[in-house]
Design an enzyme around this catalytic site. Structure first.
Site, PDB file in Angstrom:
ATOM      1  N   ASN A  71       0.838  -1.200   0.000  1.00  0.00           N
ATOM      2  CA  ASN A  71       0.000   0.000   0.000  1.00  0.00           C
ATOM      3  C   ASN A  71       0.867   1.241   0.000  1.00  0.00           C
ATOM      4  OD1 ASN A  71      -0.382   1.981   2.447  1.00  0.00           O
ATOM      5  ND2 ASN A  71       0.169   0.000   3.347  1.00  0.00           N
ATOM      6  N   LEU A  75      -1.462   8.266   4.203  1.00  0.00           N
ATOM      7  CA  LEU A  75      -2.103   8.875   5.378  1.00  0.00           C
ATOM      8  C   LEU A  75      -3.350   9.687   5.052  1.00  0.00           C
ATOM      9  CD1 LEU A  75       1.087   9.949   7.396  1.00  0.00           C
ATOM     10  CD2 LEU A  75      -0.352   7.944   7.777  1.00  0.00           C
ATOM     11  N   ASN A 128       3.141   7.236  15.337  1.00  0.00           N
ATOM     12  CA  ASN A 128       3.635   6.576  14.129  1.00  0.00           C
ATOM     13  C   ASN A 128       4.865   7.309  13.611  1.00  0.00           C
ATOM     14  OD1 ASN A 128       3.980   5.198  11.766  1.00  0.00           O
ATOM     15  ND2 ASN A 128       1.943   5.616  10.930  1.00  0.00           N
ATOM     16  N   CYS A 131       5.674   5.485   8.850  1.00  0.00           N
ATOM     17  CA  CYS A 131       4.939   5.395   7.585  1.00  0.00           C
ATOM     18  C   CYS A 131       5.922   5.503   6.421  1.00  0.00           C
ATOM     19  CB  CYS A 131       3.886   6.500   7.475  1.00  0.00           C
ATOM     20  SG  CYS A 131       3.071   6.464   5.850  1.00  0.00           S
ATOM     21  N   GLY A 219       0.748  -8.351   5.496  1.00  0.00           N
ATOM     22  CA  GLY A 219       0.082  -9.627   5.227  1.00  0.00           C
ATOM     23  C   GLY A 219       0.932 -10.799   5.674  1.00  0.00           C
ATOM     24  N   GLY A 245       1.823  -7.642  12.112  1.00  0.00           N
ATOM     25  CA  GLY A 245       2.536  -7.976  10.887  1.00  0.00           C
ATOM     26  C   GLY A 245       2.170  -9.387  10.488  1.00  0.00           C
ATOM     27  N   GLY A 246       1.124  -9.520   9.678  1.00  0.00           N
ATOM     28  CA  GLY A 246       0.787 -10.817   9.108  1.00  0.00           C
ATOM     29  C   GLY A 246      -0.008 -11.743   9.999  1.00  0.00           C
ATOM     30  N   THR A 268      -4.030  -6.688   7.737  1.00  0.00           N
ATOM     31  CA  THR A 268      -4.358  -7.021   6.348  1.00  0.00           C
ATOM     32  C   THR A 268      -5.383  -8.151   6.236  1.00  0.00           C
ATOM     33  OG1 THR A 268      -2.182  -6.236   5.706  1.00  0.00           O
ATOM     34  CG2 THR A 268      -3.277  -7.708   4.158  1.00  0.00           C
TER      35      THR A 268
END
Ligand code: SIN
Length: 306
Positions: A71, A75, A128, A131, A219, A245-246, A268
Site C-alpha cells: 500500500n 495517510l 507513528n 509510515c 500480510g 505484521g501478518g 491485512t
C-alpha cells in the site's frame, strides 16, 4: 469460548483480550461495526491521523502480492479535530479501548495532536514514526534514533496521563537501536512492525504497479519478520509490545505473544475476512486452553530459544 482469562495489560491499560485491529486497516470502525459488536475487540487502533486533513497519495495505491499487499495510501484521513468531534464519539458507543494513531511533519505537530487527543480522552496514543509513504515525517523519524527519541519526548510531554506507544519501522538495520532510543525517551509501549518497503512492476507497461512507485508490504508474508523483530525488541527493552505484521490465525497471535508481545493487532487479514480478529481471538483462546493455560498472558515471552 474456552474458559481462559483473555485479559492482558498494555501500558497500564487493561484489554479484555489480546486481539486488536491495526491502524489503517479498520478505518474508524464504522464499516466493521455492521458485522459485529466492536466491543468484542481488545482495542481499536484508529486510522492514522495528521494535524490537518489529508487526501493521501494518488492511485493506484493498493496492490496484491503473494501472501500480502503493498500500500501507498499516504495517510489519507480527516484530521485530528474531525476524529475528536465525529469518530471518537462513534467509537465511544462501544465498550472497547481506543488507540489513536498519529503522524506529524514536525515534532511540534505530534505534540499538538497528543494534547488534543489526551483532552479528548483516548485510551492510548500510538505515535507513528514509520509510515513509508510520505515525504515529511514518517520514516525520516523512525530510522534515526535521535529523531525517534525527540518525537517520543515531545509526545510524552503533551500526552498527560495517556500512555504513549511508539510504532516502529522494520526498514532499519537494527530495530533494537530505535527501540532503545524511544524507551530511553520515555515511551510507555512499542508497537511493531509497520510495513516493509516494497515494489511491484508491471512487466508489460514497465511501470511500477503503485503510482508512488513503492509502498509498504503487509500480510502473512511478513509474519516471520515481525515475530523475529518482536523477539529482538522484547529482549532489548523492558516495555510492553503490541505485535503486528501478518497475523491471521490464532497460532500467529500465539507466536507473537511467545516472542514477547503483550497483545497483537490483526491488519491485512481484515480485507479478506472482516471477522478475522474475532476468529483469531477464539483460536487463540482454544490454543491456550489446549495447552492447559488459565490466562492468555501466560504466553507472553514464553518462547524457548535453542
Ligand atoms: C499509509 O497511509 O500510507 C500507511 C500508513 C503507515 O504505513 O503508517
Amino acid at each position: 469460548m474456552p474458559d481462559v482469562d483473555m485479559r492482558v495489560e498494555l501500558a497500564g491499560v487493561t484489554l479484555k483480550n489480546p486481539v486488536c485491529v491495526a491502524s489503517g486497516t479498520f478505518g474508524f470502525g464504522r464499516e466493521y461495526g455492521a458485522f459485529y459488536d466492536l466491543g468484542e475487540l481488545g482495542a481499536i487502533c484508529a486510522k492514522g491521523l495528521t494535524l490537518h486533513r489529508r487526501e493521501g497519495n494518488p492511485g493506484p495505491r493498493i496492490a496484491e502480492t503473494p501472501m500480502g499487499i503493498l500500500n501507498s495510501v499516504g495517510l489519507q484521513n480527516p484530521g485530528v479535530d474531525a476524529f475528536v468531534e465525529t469518530e471518537l464519539p462513534f467509537l465511544r458507543q462501544y465498550d472497547v479501548k481506543v488507540i489513536a494513531n498519529i503522524s506529524g511533519n514536525t515534532p511540534e505537530e505530534y505534540g499538538i495532536m497528543c494534547e488534543k487527543l489526551a483532552q479528548a480522552g483516548v485510551d492510548l496514543i500510538e505515535v507513528n514514526i514509520s509510515c513509508p509513504n510520505v515525504k515529511a515525517g514518517g520514516l525520516a523519524y523512525g530510522t534515526r534514533p535521535e529523531l525517534a527519541a525527540e518525537v517520543t519526548q515531545v509526545a510524552k510531554a503533551h500526552a498527560g496521563s495517556v500512555p504513549v506507544m511508539v510504532k516502529l519501522s522494520p526498514n532499519v538495520t537494527d530495530i533494537t537501536e530505535i527501540a532503545r532510543a524511544v524507551a530511553g525517551a520515555g515511551a510507555d509501549a512499542l508497537s511493531l512492525i509497520n510495513t516493509l518497503r516494497g515494489m511491484r512492476i508491471d512487466v508489460n507497461t514497465r511501470r511500477p504497479v503503485l503510482k508512488m512507485n513503492t509502498g509498504g508490504l503487509s500480510g502473512p508474508a511478513v509474519l516471520p519478520v515481525a515475530v523475529r523483530m518482536v523477539w529482538e525488541v522484547a529482549q532489548a527493552v523492558d516495555l510492553p509490545i503490541l505485535g503486528m505484521g501478518g497475523v491471521s490465525k490464532g497460532a500467529d497471535a500465539a507466536q507473537m505473544m511467545l516472542a514477547g508481545a503483550s497483545a497483537v493487532a490483526v491488519g491485512t487479514a481484515l480485507f479478506a475476512d472482516p471477522y478475522a480478529p474475532i476468529r483469531v481471538r477464539d483460536e487463540l483462546a482454544a490454543l491456550a486452553a489446549g495447552q492447559g493455560l488459565e490466562r492468555a498472558a501466560e504466553l507472553i515471552g514464553g518462547v524457548k530459544p535453542w
